[in-house]
Design an enzyme around this catalytic site. Structure first.
Site, PDB file in Angstrom:
ATOM      1  N   HIS A   1      -0.936   8.988   4.119  1.00 19.19           N
ATOM      2  CA  HIS A   1      -1.095   9.267   2.688  1.00 19.19           C
ATOM      3  C   HIS A   1      -2.534   8.955   2.288  1.00 19.19           C
ATOM      4  CE1 HIS A   1      -0.326   4.937   2.922  1.00 19.19           C
ATOM      5  NE2 HIS A   1      -1.065   4.842   1.825  1.00 19.19           N
TER       6      HIS A   1
ATOM      7  N   ASP B   1      -6.449   4.702  -3.340  1.00 21.36           N
ATOM      8  CA  ASP B   1      -6.222   4.453  -1.934  1.00 21.36           C
ATOM      9  C   ASP B   1      -7.049   5.515  -1.201  1.00 21.36           C
ATOM     10  OD1 ASP B   1      -4.612   2.512  -0.700  1.00 21.36           O
ATOM     11  OD2 ASP B   1      -2.993   3.910  -0.272  1.00 21.36           O
TER      12      ASP B   1
ATOM     13  N   LYS C   1     -10.437   1.875  -2.166  1.00 21.85           N
ATOM     14  CA  LYS C   1      -9.999   0.692  -1.412  1.00 21.85           C
ATOM     15  C   LYS C   1      -9.282   1.098  -0.136  1.00 21.85           C
ATOM     16  CE  LYS C   1      -5.762   0.383  -4.101  1.00 21.85           C
ATOM     17  NZ  LYS C   1      -4.832   0.862  -3.067  1.00 21.85           N
TER      18      LYS C   1
ATOM     19  N   HIS D   1      -7.922   6.216   2.503  1.00 21.14           N
ATOM     20  CA  HIS D   1      -7.762   5.829   3.896  1.00 21.14           C
ATOM     21  C   HIS D   1      -8.436   6.797   4.869  1.00 21.14           C
ATOM     22  CE1 HIS D   1      -4.875   2.895   2.613  1.00 21.14           C
ATOM     23  NE2 HIS D   1      -3.878   3.720   2.397  1.00 21.14           N
TER      24      HIS D   1
ATOM     25  N   ASP E   1      -4.279   3.801  -8.594  1.00 17.44           N
ATOM     26  CA  ASP E   1      -3.770   4.751  -7.590  1.00 17.44           C
ATOM     27  C   ASP E   1      -2.911   5.884  -8.160  1.00 17.44           C
ATOM     28  OD1 ASP E   1      -5.002   2.767  -6.161  1.00 17.44           O
ATOM     29  OD2 ASP E   1      -3.396   2.483  -4.723  1.00 17.44           O
TER      30      ASP E   1
ATOM     31  N   CYS F   1       0.588  -1.841  -5.006  1.00 15.69           N
ATOM     32  CA  CYS F   1      -0.798  -1.966  -5.453  1.00 15.69           C
ATOM     33  C   CYS F   1      -0.938  -2.503  -6.870  1.00 15.69           C
ATOM     34  CB  CYS F   1      -1.516  -0.631  -5.264  1.00 15.69           C
ATOM     35  SG  CYS F   1      -1.754  -0.292  -3.500  1.00 15.69           S
TER      36      CYS F   1
HETATM   37  C1  VGL Z   1       0.347   1.863  -2.066  1.00 12.73           C
HETATM   38  C2  VGL Z   1       1.778   1.855  -0.268  1.00 12.73           C
HETATM   39  C3  VGL Z   1       0.745   2.170   0.586  1.00 12.73           C
HETATM   40  C4  VGL Z   1       0.163   1.713  -3.533  1.00 12.73           C
HETATM   41  C5  VGL Z   1      -0.704   2.156  -1.225  1.00 12.73           C
HETATM   42  O1  VGL Z   1      -0.807   2.299  -4.083  1.00 12.73           O
HETATM   43  O2  VGL Z   1       0.986   1.030  -4.188  1.00 12.73           O
HETATM   44  N1  VGL Z   1       1.579   1.695  -1.571  1.00 12.73           N
HETATM   45  N2  VGL Z   1      -0.497   2.321   0.103  1.00 12.73           N
HETATM   46 ZN    ZN Z   2      -2.080   3.147   1.311  1.00 13.51          ZN
END
Ligand code: VGL
Ligand code: ZN
Length: 192
Positions: free
Chosen positions: A76, A57, A101, A59, A15, A140
């Site tokens: 985000h 990430d 993901k 979404h 990420d 993550c």
């Molecule tokens: C993450 C918070 C929300 C991460 C992803 O990549 O650690 N943290 N979504």
């Molecule tokens: Zn996230």
């Protein structure tokens, strides 16, 4: 401790996306500090023709983890937005494999293994050790390391290439990952 990178190893960057960097929608404090060491690991991995995975990430706009839906996070990493892109400072080779993901509205997924093909791809490629770094340590990265260990992979935790959303949670997460068996290493431990 010296880490000899060899066949059977793979690199997983978790990420490293604009929204998780300072100034991003869910900026991780000092998050951009992971990029320089990660570029070093990328170079070391490429030199040995190791597989390189980059999770993201990814979404939908109405994702359940977002505050408007009652979740804990600001919006985000909405798929196909600039915030969801990998940092342009990250020297990802063109053959790096992207793992998306948390792509469904109703379910969050912190681990790069959760709901993805990552485990199958690693197994298929005879990978038995995964070097893991990225963002964020306390979410993550932690969950990806947990799943990697639980699935039977040996894990090297790249401690100079992780940063946490919360410093205390990050320290606890790092201790937990090491307790679970992840071997901590930094770039100077890797042979050029
Ligand atoms: C993450 C918070 C929300 C991460 C992803 O990549 O650690 N943290 N979504
Ligand atoms: Zn996230």
């Amino acid at each position: 401790m010296a880490i000899d990178l060899t066949i059977g190893d793979a690199l997983l960057l978790v990420d490293v996306q604009n929204d998780f960097l300072p100034g991003g929608a869910l900026g991780v404090p000092d998050g951009d500090a992971v990029i320089a060491p990660l570029n070093g690991y990328l170079q070391a991995a490429a030199r040995r023709q190791l597989l390189i995975f980059a999770s993201r990430d990814w979404h939908p706009r109405n994702h359940c983890s977002f505050k408007p839906q009652g979740g804990p996070w600001p919006e985000h990493c909405v798929a196909d937005t600039p915030g969801a892109q990998f940092s342009s400072a990250l020297a990802l080779p063109t053959n790096a494999i992207t793992i998306s993901k948390a792509t469904r509205p109703e379910r969050d997924a912190y681990s790069a293994f959760d709901g993805t093909w990552l485990q199958a791809l690693l197994t298929q490629a005879n990978v038995d050790r995964v070097l893991i770094g990225g963002l964020a340590t306390d979410y993550c990265v932690l969950n990806s390391v947990r799943d990697a260990v639980a699935t039977g992979f040996r894990v090297v935790l790249l401690t100079d290439a992780i940063r946490a959303i919360d410093a205390g949670d990050g320290a606890r997460a790092e201790a937990q990952m090491i307790r679970l068996g992840a071997v901590p290493a930094q770039l100077s431990d890797i042979e050029a």
